[in-house]
Write a protein that holds these residues in place. Structure first.
Motif, PDB file in Angstrom:
ATOM      1  N   ASN A  43       0.797  -1.229   0.000  1.00  0.00           N
ATOM      2  CA  ASN A  43       0.000   0.000   0.000  1.00  0.00           C
ATOM      3  C   ASN A  43       0.830   1.281   0.000  1.00  0.00           C
ATOM      4  O   ASN A  43       0.280   2.368   0.016  1.00  0.00           O
ATOM      5  CB  ASN A  43      -0.982   0.007   1.180  1.00  0.00           C
ATOM      6  CG  ASN A  43      -0.292   0.112   2.528  1.00  0.00           C
ATOM      7  OD1 ASN A  43       0.902   0.338   2.623  1.00  0.00           O
ATOM      8  ND2 ASN A  43      -1.049  -0.064   3.581  1.00  0.00           N
ATOM      9  N   ASN A  44       2.163   1.181   0.053  1.00  0.00           N
ATOM     10  CA  ASN A  44       3.059   2.347   0.038  1.00  0.00           C
ATOM     11  C   ASN A  44       2.782   3.326   1.171  1.00  0.00           C
ATOM     12  O   ASN A  44       2.982   4.521   1.030  1.00  0.00           O
ATOM     13  CB  ASN A  44       2.988   3.076  -1.308  1.00  0.00           C
ATOM     14  CG  ASN A  44       3.420   2.194  -2.458  1.00  0.00           C
ATOM     15  OD1 ASN A  44       4.359   1.410  -2.319  1.00  0.00           O
ATOM     16  ND2 ASN A  44       2.725   2.283  -3.567  1.00  0.00           N
ATOM     17  N   LEU A  45       2.321   2.818   2.306  1.00  0.00           N
ATOM     18  CA  LEU A  45       2.098   3.628   3.499  1.00  0.00           C
ATOM     19  C   LEU A  45       3.031   3.145   4.605  1.00  0.00           C
ATOM     20  O   LEU A  45       3.655   2.096   4.490  1.00  0.00           O
ATOM     21  CB  LEU A  45       0.642   3.512   3.972  1.00  0.00           C
ATOM     22  CG  LEU A  45      -0.431   4.004   3.016  1.00  0.00           C
ATOM     23  CD1 LEU A  45      -1.815   3.688   3.574  1.00  0.00           C
ATOM     24  CD2 LEU A  45      -0.300   5.498   2.776  1.00  0.00           C
ATOM     25  N   ALA A  46       3.100   3.888   5.686  1.00  0.00           N
ATOM     26  CA  ALA A  46       3.964   3.520   6.800  1.00  0.00           C
ATOM     27  C   ALA A  46       3.268   2.581   7.781  1.00  0.00           C
ATOM     28  O   ALA A  46       3.804   2.297   8.842  1.00  0.00           O
ATOM     29  CB  ALA A  46       4.427   4.775   7.524  1.00  0.00           C
ATOM     30  N   LEU A  47       2.085   2.100   7.436  1.00  0.00           N
ATOM     31  CA  LEU A  47       1.372   1.188   8.314  1.00  0.00           C
ATOM     32  C   LEU A  47       0.694   0.108   7.490  1.00  0.00           C
ATOM     33  O   LEU A  47       0.534   0.241   6.280  1.00  0.00           O
ATOM     34  CB  LEU A  47       0.329   1.936   9.158  1.00  0.00           C
ATOM     35  CG  LEU A  47      -0.900   2.475   8.443  1.00  0.00           C
ATOM     36  CD1 LEU A  47      -2.066   2.464   9.403  1.00  0.00           C
ATOM     37  CD2 LEU A  47      -0.652   3.871   7.949  1.00  0.00           C
ATOM     38  N   THR A  48       0.327  -0.960   8.174  1.00  0.00           N
ATOM     39  CA  THR A  48      -0.420  -2.037   7.534  1.00  0.00           C
ATOM     40  C   THR A  48      -1.872  -1.898   7.944  1.00  0.00           C
ATOM     41  O   THR A  48      -2.193  -1.748   9.121  1.00  0.00           O
ATOM     42  CB  THR A  48       0.137  -3.409   7.960  1.00  0.00           C
ATOM     43  OG1 THR A  48       1.445  -3.529   7.414  1.00  0.00           O
ATOM     44  CG2 THR A  48      -0.722  -4.538   7.445  1.00  0.00           C
ATOM     45  N   ARG A  49      -2.752  -1.920   6.951  1.00  0.00           N
ATOM     46  CA  ARG A  49      -4.189  -1.809   7.204  1.00  0.00           C
ATOM     47  C   ARG A  49      -4.841  -3.151   6.901  1.00  0.00           C
ATOM     48  O   ARG A  49      -4.335  -3.923   6.095  1.00  0.00           O
ATOM     49  CB  ARG A  49      -4.803  -0.725   6.318  1.00  0.00           C
ATOM     50  CG  ARG A  49      -4.156   0.625   6.497  1.00  0.00           C
ATOM     51  CD  ARG A  49      -4.767   1.680   5.624  1.00  0.00           C
ATOM     52  NE  ARG A  49      -4.696   1.310   4.219  1.00  0.00           N
ATOM     53  CZ  ARG A  49      -5.245   2.003   3.240  1.00  0.00           C
ATOM     54  NH1 ARG A  49      -5.917   3.101   3.499  1.00  0.00           N
ATOM     55  NH2 ARG A  49      -5.135   1.609   1.979  1.00  0.00           N
TER      56      ARG A  49
END
Length: 120
Positions: A43-49
């Motif tokens: 997702n190219n974010l700093a967290l996992t959703r």
């Protein structure tokens, strides 16, 4: 926006938008695990959703909500590698499984897709 204490905002770890679910379904990798299935995608974010799919085939509203509460608790207590979106799909057998077995299934699926934080 994060709170002053550095904790993340409540709920930002959940997939909620239909577009997010559709993106994971399109680009995600599917893994089977008995009463559960899992799809994950970067997702190219700093967290996992993560998000859950618990259909009416699993049971009535009370049963479906119990399964979702159990899955949320399991995911809340596991350390995940950042940068992925996960969809966990519950099959009808998930309503019949004890919490510990459900937890083992989720951990096995996360390990298969390489999203568990390793402690070595």
């Amino acid at each position: 926006m994060a709170s002053i204490s550095g904790e993340s905002m409540k709920g930002e770890q959940y997939l909620t938008k239909p577009g997010d679910f559709a993106r994971v379904h399109q680009c995600g990798r599917w893994v089977n695990g008995g009463a559960l299935g899992m799809k994950s995608c970067a997702n190219n974010l700093a967290l996992t959703r993560y998000g859950f799919i618990v259909s009416k085939r699993v049971g009535g509203a009370v049963v479906r909500n119990r399964v979702k509460r159990r899955l949320r608790e399991i995911m809340r207590n596991v350390a995940l590698v950042p940068g992925a979106d996960i969809i966990i799909s519950a099959r009808p057998q998930a309503a019949l499984v004890e919490f510990a077995s459900l937890q083992t299934m989720v951990l096995n699926l996360l390990a298969q897709v390489g999203l568990l934080v390793r402690n070595d």
